[in-house]
Enzyme design. Structure first.
Site, PDB file in Angstrom:
ATOM      1  N   GLY A  14      23.981 128.986  13.390  1.00 21.61           N
ATOM      2  CA  GLY A  14      23.981 127.568  13.766  1.00 21.61           C
ATOM      3  C   GLY A  14      25.034 127.250  14.811  1.00 21.61           C
ATOM      4  O   GLY A  14      25.799 126.300  14.671  1.00 21.61           O
ATOM      5  N   SER A  16      24.480 126.615  18.146  1.00 22.43           N
ATOM      6  CA  SER A  16      23.985 125.975  19.374  1.00 22.43           C
ATOM      7  C   SER A  16      24.709 124.672  19.674  1.00 22.43           C
ATOM      8  O   SER A  16      24.650 124.174  20.801  1.00 22.43           O
ATOM      9  CB  SER A  16      22.479 125.721  19.259  1.00 22.43           C
ATOM     10  OG  SER A  16      22.175 125.153  18.004  1.00 22.43           O
ATOM     11  N   TYR A 157      22.912 118.548  -1.385  1.00 26.75           N
ATOM     12  CA  TYR A 157      23.975 119.026  -0.481  1.00 26.75           C
ATOM     13  C   TYR A 157      25.219 119.413  -1.294  1.00 26.75           C
ATOM     14  O   TYR A 157      25.810 120.463  -1.062  1.00 26.75           O
ATOM     15  CB  TYR A 157      24.280 117.914   0.521  1.00 26.75           C
ATOM     16  CG  TYR A 157      25.190 118.320   1.660  1.00 26.75           C
ATOM     17  CD1 TYR A 157      24.744 119.144   2.692  1.00 26.75           C
ATOM     18  CD2 TYR A 157      26.503 117.859   1.730  1.00 26.75           C
ATOM     19  CE1 TYR A 157      25.575 119.502   3.744  1.00 26.75           C
ATOM     20  CE2 TYR A 157      27.344 118.215   2.774  1.00 26.75           C
ATOM     21  CZ  TYR A 157      26.880 119.035   3.783  1.00 26.75           C
ATOM     22  OH  TYR A 157      27.709 119.385   4.827  1.00 26.75           O
TER      23      TYR A 157
END
Ligand code: NAP
Length: 244
Positions: A14, A16, A157
């Site tokens: 992750g 980017s 989460y």
């Protein structure tokens, strides 16, 4: 003096944008070559690769959904061929779809656990053989203050990040004699797309009166990687929001 991470190969999932991009660039600044994983945003990942190459390090962008075992296997093959075996793994890829108790579905729960938690298991299992063979490795899992506190995202989460910290301690204990450290960094309220577009948050909630920056997270990750005696720990980074 050579930089301390020269000739090390890092994978940041992750990477980017947001926290992962800052970690990838900071690792390169410390001398590492970096695989920049992304899910969809190839152009953004390409910009991170360009920033790393501008620092004189090798970098590749690798598209893969890290919740998918076959995609992770393909990603690892590509990294090994193009850069070499991974010495430093940062499990950063994550999602935080905001759901109330009433809105939560089984699919929301499963997807969040798969992207945030199972991905860390899949990537860790994939890099361990090479790390164990050379007797050196660094694994950093990006958790969250939501592993302990309620946070604003939801119970899916909370569970994914608490699970990630259990995974951190479990691997740390089993790898402690093999030169491999496994730690977590748990940020709270870093100004990225996840916070801008999801959790309705105000810096007024934070004792320091501001959001943290991706660069501050990256600095904490580098600090953890640089310390060979630190393992199985969670470093919290939250502007004074919590001390437990
Ligand atoms: P972000 O700006 O939303 O960026 C998320 C990154 O994860 C992107 O690079 C995205 O790739 C990638 N990603 C998402 N799902 C993926 C998948 N299935 N496979 C591969 N890559 C995937 O998030 P962020 O705020 O930087 O968060 C990074 C990490 O920090 C997450 O684990 C998050 O839970 C944690 N965290 C953030 C905060 C905060 O305040 N921001 C607080 C605590 C913890 P694409 O760009 O291709 O979509």
């Amino acid at each position: 003096m050579p930089s301390s991470l020269t000739n090390r190969i890092a994978l940041v999932t992750g990477a980017s944008r947001g926290i992962g991009a800052a970690i990838a660039i900071r690792l390169a600044g410390a001398g590492a070559d970096v695989a920049v994983n992304y899910r969809e945003r190839a152009t953004d990942a390409g910009a991170v690769v360009a920033a790393i190459r501008a620092l004189g390090r090798r970098a590749i962008a690798v598209g893969a959904d890290v919740s998918d075992a076959a995609a992770v296997a393909g990603m690892m093959r590509q990294i090994e061929v193009e850069l070499g075996p991974v010495d430093i793994l940062v499990n950063n890829a994550g999602i935080g779809p905001v759901r109330t108790l009433d809105e939560m579905t089984e699919a929301d729960f499963d997807r969040t656990i798969a992207v945030n938690l199972k991905s860390a298991f899949l990537c860790t299992q994939a890099v361990l053989p090479a790390m164990r063979a050379q007797g050196w490795g660094r694994i950093v899992n990006i958790s969250s203050g939501a592993a302990r506190g309620a946070g604003g995202v939801g119970v899916h989460y909370n569970a994914s990040k608490a699970g990630m910290e259990g995974l951190t301690r479990g691997y740390a204990a089993r790898l402690v004699k093999e030169g491999i450290t496994v730690n977590a960094v748990a940020p709270s309220l870093i100004e990225t797309d996840m916070v801008r577009g999801g959790v309705a948050s105000s810096p007024a909630r934070i004792p320091m009166g501001r959001f943290g920056t991706p660069e501050e997270c990256a600095q904490a990750v580098l600090m953890v990687i640089g310390n060979a005696y630190l393992t199985g720990q969670t470093v919290q980074l939250n502007g004074g929001m919590s001390f437990i």
